[in-house]
Write a protein that holds these residues in place. Sequence first.
Motif, PDB file in Angstrom:
ATOM      1  N   GLU A  71      25.244   9.917 -33.562  1.00  0.00           N
ATOM      2  CA  GLU A  71      25.777   8.558 -33.504  1.00  0.00           C
ATOM      3  C   GLU A  71      27.302   8.606 -33.425  1.00  0.00           C
ATOM      4  N   GLN A  72      27.839   8.200 -32.271  1.00  0.00           N
ATOM      5  CA  GLN A  72      29.273   8.334 -32.031  1.00  0.00           C
ATOM      6  C   GLN A  72      30.117   7.467 -32.958  1.00  0.00           C
ATOM      7  N   ALA A  73      29.595   6.317 -33.366  1.00  0.00           N
ATOM      8  CA  ALA A  73      30.341   5.455 -34.289  1.00  0.00           C
ATOM      9  C   ALA A  73      30.540   6.151 -35.629  1.00  0.00           C
ATOM     10  N   TYR A  74      29.514   6.862 -36.090  1.00  0.00           N
ATOM     11  CA  TYR A  74      29.625   7.594 -37.357  1.00  0.00           C
ATOM     12  C   TYR A  74      30.608   8.748 -37.212  1.00  0.00           C
ATOM     13  N   ALA A  75      30.538   9.438 -36.074  1.00  0.00           N
ATOM     14  CA  ALA A  75      31.444  10.568 -35.840  1.00  0.00           C
ATOM     15  C   ALA A  75      32.898  10.097 -35.835  1.00  0.00           C
ATOM     16  N   ARG A  76      33.163   8.984 -35.147  1.00  0.00           N
ATOM     17  CA  ARG A  76      34.539   8.463 -35.102  1.00  0.00           C
ATOM     18  C   ARG A  76      35.014   8.039 -36.482  1.00  0.00           C
ATOM     19  N   ARG A  77      34.116   7.429 -37.239  1.00  0.00           N
ATOM     20  CA  ARG A  77      34.489   6.992 -38.591  1.00  0.00           C
ATOM     21  C   ARG A  77      34.829   8.188 -39.471  1.00  0.00           C
ATOM     22  N   LEU A  78      34.033   9.233 -39.375  1.00  0.00           N
ATOM     23  CA  LEU A  78      34.276  10.443 -40.155  1.00  0.00           C
ATOM     24  C   LEU A  78      35.596  11.080 -39.740  1.00  0.00           C
ATOM     25  N   GLU A  79      35.844  11.166 -38.463  1.00  0.00           N
ATOM     26  CA  GLU A  79      37.077  11.787 -37.979  1.00  0.00           C
ATOM     27  C   GLU A  79      38.314  10.986 -38.388  1.00  0.00           C
ATOM     28  N   ARG A  80      38.222   9.652 -38.340  1.00  0.00           N
ATOM     29  CA  ARG A  80      39.356   8.818 -38.761  1.00  0.00           C
ATOM     30  C   ARG A  80      39.675   9.037 -40.229  1.00  0.00           C
ATOM     31  N   LYS A  81      38.634   9.105 -41.061  1.00  0.00           N
ATOM     32  CA  LYS A  81      38.845   9.308 -42.495  1.00  0.00           C
ATOM     33  C   LYS A  81      39.516  10.656 -42.740  1.00  0.00           C
ATOM     34  N   CYS A  82      39.050  11.686 -42.067  1.00  0.00           N
ATOM     35  CA  CYS A  82      39.638  13.015 -42.251  1.00  0.00           C
ATOM     36  C   CYS A  82      41.077  13.044 -41.748  1.00  0.00           C
ATOM     37  N   GLN A  83      41.342  12.327 -40.658  1.00  0.00           N
ATOM     38  CA  GLN A  83      42.717  12.258 -40.141  1.00  0.00           C
ATOM     39  C   GLN A  83      43.635  11.590 -41.149  1.00  0.00           C
ATOM     40  N   ASP A  84      43.154  10.509 -41.775  1.00  0.00           N
ATOM     41  CA  ASP A  84      43.943   9.820 -42.794  1.00  0.00           C
ATOM     42  C   ASP A  84      44.219  10.734 -43.990  1.00  0.00           C
ATOM     43  N   LEU A  85      43.257  11.593 -44.322  1.00  0.00           N
ATOM     44  CA  LEU A  85      43.398  12.498 -45.467  1.00  0.00           C
ATOM     45  C   LEU A  85      44.107  13.805 -45.087  1.00  0.00           C
ATOM     46  N   GLY A  86      44.356  13.990 -43.800  1.00  0.00           N
ATOM     47  CA  GLY A  86      45.004  15.223 -43.342  1.00  0.00           C
ATOM     48  C   GLY A  86      44.095  16.430 -43.424  1.00  0.00           C
ATOM     49  N   LEU A  87      42.805  16.220 -43.180  1.00  0.00           N
ATOM     50  CA  LEU A  87      41.822  17.306 -43.293  1.00  0.00           C
ATOM     51  C   LEU A  87      41.286  17.711 -41.922  1.00  0.00           C
ATOM     52  N   PRO A  88      40.997  18.987 -41.711  1.00  0.00           N
ATOM     53  CA  PRO A  88      40.382  19.418 -40.452  1.00  0.00           C
ATOM     54  C   PRO A  88      38.950  18.921 -40.370  1.00  0.00           C
ATOM     55  N   CYS A  89      38.576  18.409 -39.206  1.00  0.00           N
ATOM     56  CA  CYS A  89      37.236  17.856 -39.019  1.00  0.00           C
ATOM     57  C   CYS A  89      36.745  18.282 -37.642  1.00  0.00           C
ATOM     58  N   VAL A  90      35.616  18.985 -37.588  1.00  0.00           N
ATOM     59  CA  VAL A  90      35.163  19.587 -36.333  1.00  0.00           C
ATOM     60  C   VAL A  90      33.700  19.260 -36.060  1.00  0.00           C
ATOM     61  N   ASN A  91      33.435  18.762 -34.857  1.00  0.00           N
ATOM     62  CA  ASN A  91      32.069  18.654 -34.356  1.00  0.00           C
ATOM     63  C   ASN A  91      31.709  20.024 -33.781  1.00  0.00           C
ATOM     64  N   VAL A  92      30.909  20.806 -34.489  1.00  0.00           N
ATOM     65  CA  VAL A  92      30.702  22.211 -34.131  1.00  0.00           C
ATOM     66  C   VAL A  92      29.954  22.387 -32.819  1.00  0.00           C
ATOM     67  N   LEU A  93      29.234  21.349 -32.366  1.00  0.00           N
ATOM     68  CA  LEU A  93      28.480  21.466 -31.127  1.00  0.00           C
ATOM     69  C   LEU A  93      29.244  20.951 -29.906  1.00  0.00           C
ATOM     70  N   LYS A  94      30.395  20.339 -30.118  1.00  0.00           N
ATOM     71  CA  LYS A  94      31.130  19.739 -29.000  1.00  0.00           C
ATOM     72  C   LYS A  94      31.473  20.738 -27.899  1.00  0.00           C
ATOM     73  N   PRO A  95      31.993  21.944 -28.238  1.00  0.00           N
ATOM     74  CA  PRO A  95      32.289  22.911 -27.159  1.00  0.00           C
ATOM     75  C   PRO A  95      31.049  23.302 -26.358  1.00  0.00           C
ATOM     76  N   VAL A  96      29.900  23.379 -27.043  1.00  0.00           N
ATOM     77  CA  VAL A  96      28.653  23.739 -26.358  1.00  0.00           C
ATOM     78  C   VAL A  96      28.225  22.607 -25.429  1.00  0.00           C
ATOM     79  N   TYR A  97      28.318  21.356 -25.919  1.00  0.00           N
ATOM     80  CA  TYR A  97      27.995  20.202 -25.079  1.00  0.00           C
ATOM     81  C   TYR A  97      28.859  20.200 -23.813  1.00  0.00           C
ATOM     82  N   GLN A  98      30.137  20.479 -23.979  1.00  0.00           N
ATOM     83  CA  GLN A  98      31.061  20.436 -22.849  1.00  0.00           C
ATOM     84  C   GLN A  98      30.717  21.493 -21.807  1.00  0.00           C
TER      85      GLN A  98
END
Length: 282
Positions: A71-98
């Motif tokens: 669910e892309q909305a959940y992924a974006r929400r998680l990434e925004r929160k981590c960005q606000d906290l200054g934390l690394p956040c990685v979708n581990v399957l994204k490079p494989v999808y690409q």
Amino acid sequence: MGNHSNYFHLHMVSDSTGETLMTIVRAATAQYENIQPIEHVYPLIRHDKQLSRVLEEIESAPGIVLYTLVEQAYARRLERKCQDLGLPCVNVLKPVYQVFHSYLNVTETWRVGGQHVMDEEYFQRMEAMNYTMLHDDGQIAGALEEADVILVGISRTSKTPTSIYLANRGIKAANIPLIPNMRPPRQLLKARQPLVVGLMATAERIRDIRQNRILSLDAKSDNDTYVDRKSIAKEIAMSKRLCAEHGWPLIDVTRRSIEETAAEIMDLLRKHKNELKETEEY
């Protein structure tokens, strides 16, 4: 992570079982000797309230965040929160999808838990698991011809865990213990369709495992030969002779993981099936 600590928080967020994340994490952390992750696993995240609780946990224990969220909305929400906290956040399957997208020119279907669908492969694995559990440690020897693989070896050569690993790959695996002064089951010696593989280890390795086994059970061995190195060496020699007599491949598991042993067995099984097919064609 601070220089004075070897521990760090590692958050794994998944809308499925989380197995993919845990496998990747174990492979990655194994490359670092002096660190230890404090793992926080959040499987089956499929609702807003669940994700909100995850975000609270991440904020209270900051660290690396890895995720597999369809669910892309959940992924974006998680990434925004981590960005606000200054934390690394990685979708581990994204490079494989690409890579799949660019090479195959196909788009994702975005199915949650798509790798766990109850298809023919799923039921094959379940059938293999049922067979393997029923044929563990020499049980129901009369049905050995139905096996894909039969593992043989003396006590404590990882026959059972290797069989279960193979079953999880859809391979029907039976295992037969080789016992001193006892002939192997007649059905084993007559089996033609299954691949028979011997497992062995060094006498020192087997002795250590057997001693630890006795200690873990808080039991005393009435048979000193069970942990006697010379007796174990004789057992190993017996198993080597048996495999040589019948042309069974023999794998030394002393320094191998279950996964490495299973990988070699699966390679042997592919060759074995090809040989059977060629024989049938002639």
